[in-house]
Design an enzyme around this catalytic site. Structure first.
Site, short mmCIF file in Angstrom:
data_model
loop_
_atom_site.label_atom_id
_atom_site.label_comp_id
_atom_site.label_asym_id
_atom_site.label_seq_id
_atom_site.Cartn_x
_atom_site.Cartn_y
_atom_site.Cartn_z
N GLY A 11 -22.19 27.69 12.95
CA GLY A 11 -22.03 27.95 11.52
C GLY A 11 -20.57 28.24 11.18
O GLY A 11 -19.68 28.17 12.04
N ASP A 32 -27.57 27.40 18.42
CA ASP A 32 -27.79 27.13 16.99
C ASP A 32 -28.95 26.15 16.86
O ASP A 32 -29.10 25.27 17.70
CB ASP A 32 -26.50 26.53 16.38
CG ASP A 32 -26.37 26.83 14.89
OD1 ASP A 32 -27.26 26.40 14.14
OD2 ASP A 32 -25.40 27.49 14.51
N ASN A 33 -29.76 26.32 15.82
CA ASN A 33 -30.81 25.31 15.58
C ASN A 33 -30.37 24.29 14.53
O ASN A 33 -31.12 23.40 14.17
CB ASN A 33 -32.14 25.96 15.16
CG ASN A 33 -32.07 26.60 13.79
OD1 ASN A 33 -31.01 26.70 13.20
ND2 ASN A 33 -33.21 27.03 13.28
N GLY A 102 -33.83 41.80 22.85
CA GLY A 102 -34.55 41.80 24.13
C GLY A 102 -33.68 41.19 25.23
O GLY A 102 -33.63 41.70 26.36
N LYS A 105 -30.97 43.67 26.17
CA LYS A 105 -31.52 44.73 27.03
C LYS A 105 -31.68 44.21 28.46
O LYS A 105 -31.28 44.88 29.42
CB LYS A 105 -32.87 45.16 26.44
CG LYS A 105 -33.63 46.18 27.25
CD LYS A 105 -34.82 46.68 26.42
CE LYS A 105 -35.90 47.25 27.30
NZ LYS A 105 -37.02 46.32 27.50
N TYR A 145 -33.62 37.74 2.28
CA TYR A 145 -32.39 37.93 3.07
C TYR A 145 -32.10 39.42 3.23
O TYR A 145 -31.88 39.91 4.33
CB TYR A 145 -31.24 37.22 2.37
CG TYR A 145 -29.93 37.23 3.11
CD1 TYR A 145 -29.82 36.63 4.36
CD2 TYR A 145 -28.78 37.81 2.56
CE1 TYR A 145 -28.60 36.61 5.04
CE2 TYR A 145 -27.58 37.80 3.23
CZ TYR A 145 -27.48 37.20 4.46
OH TYR A 145 -26.28 37.18 5.13
#
Ligand code: UDP
Length: 311
Positions: A11, A32-33, A102, A105, A145
């Site tokens: 982006g 990134d998708n 996650g 961590k 958002y």
């Protein structure tokens, strides 16, 4: 050498962060998708220490090997985008932030959340300090958002407090610069595109609403200082130079030498009336403040827009 994952790395801001951290010697994994990001933002990167992974971070994230830093920038971020992609916006702020935390961590990585001045909503406190809790309409069009980012902040703090993850939260105020999408619907890209193409400049409402615009290189410097700091509470990064949207439209007309005329259109629902970051904390804790003037920032951005429009 640190190994760093940047979600949303293709982006506008993500790609500038890739450049900055590669330059500092990091190995960078850009994820990134591509729903609002674009590989053309990273096409110039020839560095061997750079890798692109096409993945939607709302799904489980697998990264082999160690990770030192995760910068979670994946999200539609312009009002037009999150109005068109409301569910994806909610999912990336909630499920995507959960997955990225996650991973932090599991890897023992420092985690930085890209939050936003939108958490302050249509603010009743001015300028906005980090202690202000905001004035957000959860069920309005911007709620997808604003609430996603507010949830993202809450889960980030929970991972910090409960799991001991080293987390950072940057509240990003309006930012501009090269690699903004010409059609992303925000004020500066709209005005620049319209001015350069000789189209009418669309000011919403009477243009008396204010914003404070930060050039992307200043923002990236502030974010990276926060990443390396000991600060865990949210920190505003932005440029306190505030101007009305009408003043910005007039400034862009002048800087581009355009003879486009200003027209007035309806103000979008829940459009904040005022916005200005209080950056007292960033100045004190990070020894950071913006250094690029609006004139210099606009000059660079106009150059990029002209090149992209082949003018
Ligand atoms: N705006 C405008 N004309 C445009 C696009 C935006 O007057 O063509 C206004 C918008 O209503 C808002 C301000 O410019 O008051 C900044 O909008 P932007 O979408 O850039 O970001 P926001 O700060 O609202 O997220």
């Amino acid at each position: 050498m640190p190994r760093t994952l940047i979600t949303g790395g293709a982006g506008f801001l993500g790609s500038h962060l890739c450049d900055y951290l590669l330059d500092k010697g990091h190995e960078v994994i850009c994820m990134d998708n591509l729903i609002t990001g674009n590989t053309k933002n990273i096409a110039h990167i020839k560095n061997q220490k750079f890798e692109f992974i096409h993945h939607d971070v709302t799904n489980y994230i697998v990264i082999d090997g160690p990770l030192d830093y995760i910068l979670h920038f994946a999200s539609p971020a312009s009002p037009i985008d999150y109005l068109e992609l409301p569910i994806q916006t909610l999912k990336v702020g909630s499920l995507g932030t959960h997955k990225a935390l996650g991973l932090a961590k599991a890897k023992g990585a420092t985690f930085l959340l890209a939050s936003t001045s939108e958490v302050y909503g249509d603010p009743q406190v001015h300028p906005q300090k980090e202690e202000y809790w905001g004035n957000v309409n959860p069920v309005g069009p911007r709620g997808v958002y604003d609430e996603a980012k507010r949830f993202a902040e809450a889960i980030t703090m929970a991972y910090h407090r409960y799991h001991g993850v080293n987390t950072k939260i940057v509240r990003i105020f309006n930012t501009y610069g090269p690699r903004m999408r010409l059609e992303d619907g925000r004020a500066i890209p709209n005005f620049l595109r319209q001015a350069l193409k000789g189209e009418d400049i669309t000011v919403y409402g009477d243009g008396s609403q204010t914003r404070s615009f930060c050039f992307c290189s200043d923002l990236v410097e502030g974010i990276c200082r926060l990443l390396m700091s000991d600060e865990n509470d949210p920190t505003n990064i932005g440029n306190p130079r505030e101007l009305t949207i009408l003043e910005m439209a007039e400034k862009i007309l002048k800087e581009t030498g355009s003879s486009s005329k200003i027209i007035y259109e309806d103000l979008p629902k829940d459009d904040p009336k005022i916005r200005q970051p209080d950056i007292t904390k960033a100045k004190a804790v990070l020894k950071w403040e913006p250094v690029v003037s609006l004139d210099d920032g606009l000059t660079e951005t106009i150059k990029y827009f002209k090149e992209t429009l082949s003018l």
